[in-house]
Design a protein around this motif. Structure first.
Motif, PDB file in Angstrom:
ATOM      1  N   GLU A 105       0.787  -1.224   0.000  1.00 38.64           N
ATOM      2  CA  GLU A 105       0.000   0.000   0.000  1.00 38.64           C
ATOM      3  C   GLU A 105       0.826   1.284   0.000  1.00 38.64           C
ATOM      4  OE1 GLU A 105      -2.769  -0.146   3.226  1.00 38.64           O
ATOM      5  OE2 GLU A 105      -3.423  -2.202   2.765  1.00 38.64           O
ATOM      6  N   TYR A 106       2.066   1.211   0.471  1.00 37.51           N
ATOM      7  CA  TYR A 106       2.862   2.435   0.615  1.00 37.51           C
ATOM      8  C   TYR A 106       4.112   2.468  -0.260  1.00 37.51           C
ATOM      9  CZ  TYR A 106       0.061   3.671   4.706  1.00 37.51           C
ATOM     10  OH  TYR A 106      -0.983   4.012   5.552  1.00 37.51           O
ATOM     11  N   GLU A 154       6.503   6.704  -5.952  1.00 36.71           N
ATOM     12  CA  GLU A 154       7.795   7.121  -6.500  1.00 36.71           C
ATOM     13  C   GLU A 154       8.903   6.335  -5.803  1.00 36.71           C
ATOM     14  OE1 GLU A 154       6.046   9.389  -4.620  1.00 36.71           O
ATOM     15  OE2 GLU A 154       5.088  10.758  -6.025  1.00 36.71           O
ATOM     16  N   SER A 155       9.913   5.988  -6.560  1.00 41.04           N
ATOM     17  CA  SER A 155      10.983   5.144  -6.014  1.00 41.04           C
ATOM     18  C   SER A 155      11.763   5.849  -4.906  1.00 41.04           C
ATOM     19  CB  SER A 155      11.947   4.736  -7.136  1.00 41.04           C
ATOM     20  OG  SER A 155      12.501   5.887  -7.762  1.00 41.04           O
ATOM     21  N   SER A 175      15.645   4.181   0.951  1.00 45.48           N
ATOM     22  CA  SER A 175      15.608   2.726   0.784  1.00 45.48           C
ATOM     23  C   SER A 175      16.199   1.996   1.988  1.00 45.48           C
ATOM     24  CB  SER A 175      16.357   2.324  -0.486  1.00 45.48           C
ATOM     25  OG  SER A 175      17.720   2.735  -0.427  1.00 45.48           O
ATOM     26  N   ARG A 176      17.118   2.647   2.717  1.00 42.19           N
ATOM     27  CA  ARG A 176      17.720   2.012   3.898  1.00 42.19           C
ATOM     28  C   ARG A 176      16.698   1.838   5.020  1.00 42.19           C
ATOM     29  NH1 ARG A 176      22.705   6.156   3.915  1.00 42.19           N
ATOM     30  NH2 ARG A 176      20.998   7.429   3.061  1.00 42.19           N
TER      31      ARG A 176
END
Length: 525
Positions: free
Chosen positions: A27-28, A33-34, A39-40
């Motif tokens: 869902e999130y 958007e990437s 990302s960590r």
């Protein structure tokens, strides 16, 4: 911030952790958007059960509420670049003011996060930097002491209206409400001027009804209810000689390397010394046969006999009297048991704890164990190495007549060694000098005090202090006897006061009766 209101079985918690991860991913993360999140942070959420559970418990195990909190927290971390926030990212003058810093512990063993309100002034131009400054301290602490609560202290001495920035205060509260769940132990407002009462009434509404119990207002006389004098500045009636200065940062309890027999020479100082003298000095510091000056250490006969053993001895037999840990912290190099705390008590059988290190890497791993109270504890071995797939038992024992404290901390350091690297003292000295700090794994253990199971003794002797084992007074027994004697004295005093009040009442009745009789006699009107 919500308190856990019900017990969740372990199986249910694991299911909710997996459900939270799956929903967050579906869902999130997917379809967004990437670069929405760092990302960590996303990777850590997928791997760290304790992190997910922290959000769940803070939201009473409601998965949807926890997901909203995670989303807000990750967006904030991305905005403030928390994973890349370093000391050099903050203006130096902020560190120099000493308006915010970590130092000392409260009576429950929680780290103190100080806000010197008089040093803060509202300024829109520096608002973002100040918020990053607070985030820097919180993130630094979260990495060093994961899962350990903080006690926030607002020192209001000499502050006034010009020092109150409601937007900044709201930000600090949100840090604990949303961004660092379960981190707030309590928030103490010390010596608040009466003119600021209205402002803090607004702050109470931001905390929410479920967290009001964490907000404490204290005067100079009341603050010692929460914090001992050893960690209070003189203007609060304390005896702490600490004076903030920068550099270095003042929150590092392990700045000076220590071993079981006292502080050792810093391995980063005096690089210009020749290797022979440096090696001899450092090697002696790791040997349990030498007490290092200027600190004098005295050992019992049992201790002296044990000191003759080699620190690198990894005997298969488990040390007698040390309890086996029940929890484990799992890292890439070592599994450390116990996971969070070493438990000590007043009984002789409770004065030893065991740290078990299991090497789960493919190479040999060097390790060190340090403590913030080297005068209290003997650690054996304190500096050695562990082969791949092997296990090492480390005994931590209270030394002499010392008692453990909630403020005591232990640090386990480990780093992977190259194949065929030597394991002697000179090789380890070289290794710890050369190994990059980024390659060192650190795991911290706090101290837990076991509740005594000794019965309360009656006050049957004339003196409350009697000899304990080996003729030495037992502190716990002494205190219990003093408390019982005090309670009995109070009871007797209450009885005497009651009798005295009854007698006084009777005397007053007689006097009143006599007066009435005289007043009503014939001829006296």
């Amino acid at each position: 911030m919500a308190e856990v209101g019900k017990f969740e079985p372990e199986q249910d918690i694991k299911k909710k952790i997996e459900e939270t991860r799956q929903k967050f991913n579906n869902e999130y993360v997917q379809g967004q958007e990437s670069d929405k999140y760092d990302s960590r942070d996303v990777d850590r959420l997928q791997k760290d059960d304790a992190l997910v559970e922290a959000y769940l418990t803070w939201r009473l195990y409601s998965v949807d509420d926890a997901l909203k909190m995670i989303d807000d927290s990750f967006l904030w971390r991305k905005e403030y670049s928390l994973n890349d926030l370093t000391e050099s990212s903050i203006p130096k003058w902020m560190f120099e003011t000493g308006a915010v810093f970590l130092h000392g512990y409260d009576k429950e063993g929680n780290k103190l996060f100080w806000f010197k309100v008089k040093l803060h002034t509202k300024d829109a131009k520096t608002s973002m930097d100040k918020k990053k400054y607070v985030a820097f301290w919180l993130e630094r602490y979260a990495k060093r002491e994961p899962g350990m609560p903080l006690t926030v202290v607002f020192d209001m001495a000499d502050s006034g209206i010009s020092n109150i920035d409601m937007d900044f205060v709201k930000y600090v509260i949100n840090c604990f409400k949303v961004y660092y769940p379960k981190f707030l132990s309590k928030m103490i407002i010390v010596d608040m001027p009466w003119i600021l009462n209205a402002a803090w009434k607004i702050v109470r509404t931001w905390l929410g009804p479920e967290a009001i119990s964490k907000l404490k207002f204290a005067s100079k006389n009341e603050i010692q209810t929460f914090i001992g004098p050893e960690y209070l500045p003189p203007h609060m009636g304390g005896t702490d000689p600490f004076r903030y200065s920068y550099p270095p940062l003042p929150d590092d309890d392990f700045q000076t390397p220590v071993c079981e027999n006292g502080p050792i020479v810093s391995e980063d100082d005096n690089e210009s010394k020749d290797f022979e003298s440096d090696s001899k000095e450092l090697e002696s510091s790791f040997s349990s046969e030498v007490a290092i000056e200027p600190k004098k250490v005295y050992f019992s006969e049992e201790s002296l006999s044990s000191l003759k053993l080699d620190d690198n001895d990894k005997g298969d037999s488990r040390p007698k009297g040390a309890r086996k840990p029940l929890t484990t912290f799992k890292a890439s190099l070592l599994h450390v048991s116990p996971a969070e705390e070493l438990s000590f008590g007043s009984k002789e059988s409770d004065r030893k704890c065991l740290i078990i290190l299991d090497n789960v890497s493919k190479n040999q791993v060097a390790f060190k164990v340090r403590t913030t109270a080297p005068e209290k504890y003997r650690v054996k071995p304190s500096n050695s190495c562990c082969d791949s797939g092997a296990s090492v038992d480390i005994v931590v024992s209270l030394h002499g007549g010392h008692q453990a404290s909630l403020q005591d901390r232990f640090l386990v350091m480990a780093a992977e060694m190259e194949q065929n690297a030597g394991a002697g003292s000179p090789e380890l000295i070289h290794f710890w000098k050369d190994v990059p700090k980024t390659k060192i794994m650190e795991h911290r253990l706090r101290c837990h005090i076991l509740e005594s199971t000794k019965p309360i003794l009656t006050c049957g002797s004339d003196s409350p202090i009697e000899g304990g084992a080996n003729g030495h007074p037992d502190l716990h027994t002494t205190l219990m006897r003093v408390m019982v004697c005090n309670a009995r004295l109070e009871q007797k005093l209450d009885q005497y006061l009651w009798v005295q009040q009854v007698l006084i009442g009777l005397v007053l009745v007689v006097m009143m009766f006599t007066f009435l009789c005289l007043y009503n006699l014939p001829g006296t009107s």
